[in-house]
Design a protein around this motif. Sequence first.
Motif: not given
Length: 422
Positions: A22-26, A48-59, A62-66
């Motif tokens: 969450k902190d990294q996305i922010k 990137e390596n941890m995003i697969a285990n994140a909640k759908d909304v955070e994933q 993540f992809y939106s910002v990227k």
Amino acid sequence: MKSKYVILASALLISVATFAQKDQIKSAEKALKGGDSQGAITILNDAENMIANAKDVEQAQFYSVKANAYLDLANKKTDESKNLSLAAENYKKLIDVEKASGKLKYSTQAAASITEIKGKLINSAIADSQAGKNVEGAKKLYDAYLLEKKDTINLYYAASTAVNAQDFDLALPMYEELKQLNYSGKGTSYLAVNKISGNEDVFNSAKDRDLAVKLGTHEKPKTEAIPSKRGEIYKNLALILVQKGRSEDAKKAIADARKANPEDTSLILTEANLYLESKDFETYKKLVGEALEKEPNNADLVFNLGVLSANAKNNADAEKYYLKALEINPNYTNAYLNLAALKLEAEKPIIDEMNKLGTSAKDMKRYDVLKAQRENVFRGVIPYLKKANELDPKNEDVSKTLLGVYKALEMTAEAKALKATM
């Protein structure tokens, strides 16, 4: 008792990781808002390596910002093509995540951005082609096709552009994919003249075109049939295979095409051209006869037979077919042009001989004979060039050629009148 602490510790680790994501996305969002798109991407790459285990909304976030960061870089002309593709790739991941979760927060914006990227890729490809950078253009058009595969026209243009670049390794898989899709490109084009620009605009449907005419923005509506491109596709596929020394594969490709599309006469011409290339003149003549039997009054078919004959240096047959095409369609501009070009070929040997002559009385006498022959060649092409110019007055090549002929024959009044229209 000990195992409970292990489970608790694991849960604590997952929780810490989630907070870190969450902190990294922010942080990435903050960097992007501050104009540091590359910095935002670097931050997200670390997560990137941890995003697969994140909640759908955070994933999705993540992809939106990227994706937005890559698009911003592309808009700043930083590795434009590469970053447009990476932006699209991340938007598609975002859409997949939200589609699976059923929670659509960023998908609408992502879909709009993908459409924007597709348009940018196509416009950039057009600019590349105009600048002679056909390889780059072909790759961008292929990327545009990958974004929305239902628009197979972009795959066709990508393949054609790759051929223009003479990059057959790039073009071959594209043509093979077009063959697999059984793409024809056949359809209907709805056109009307834009009253402001004077250009002819293309509309998606007759309804859209008619509405524009009714609103008064356009005039002179017309509907044109878009012919099948299968013949061209299989011809290029076959010629590339021949270029690579795979003649048998080329013949098989054409045979397969004809089985799949038995009514497509253009494929007969493609096969005829293939046998012409391999100097199998008997099979070539047989296929030409077959094509004419199927459609004796098809002006396009007869014209293409003229082109094939001209390519085979059989000028007598070429002239016969061009004249036949004009019998069928007296307004066939390209037939007039090709007839003129065919006739003008007689000028070269005359010029070559004239240039070898000396200044003796005998040579000067021969020079006068050759000069008269050259003038007769020019007079013979005037009717064809005048008709082509009448049918297509905006064609600069036609008007310049006709002007050159007038000047060579010292037809000053005709040259002056023509120049006034150019």
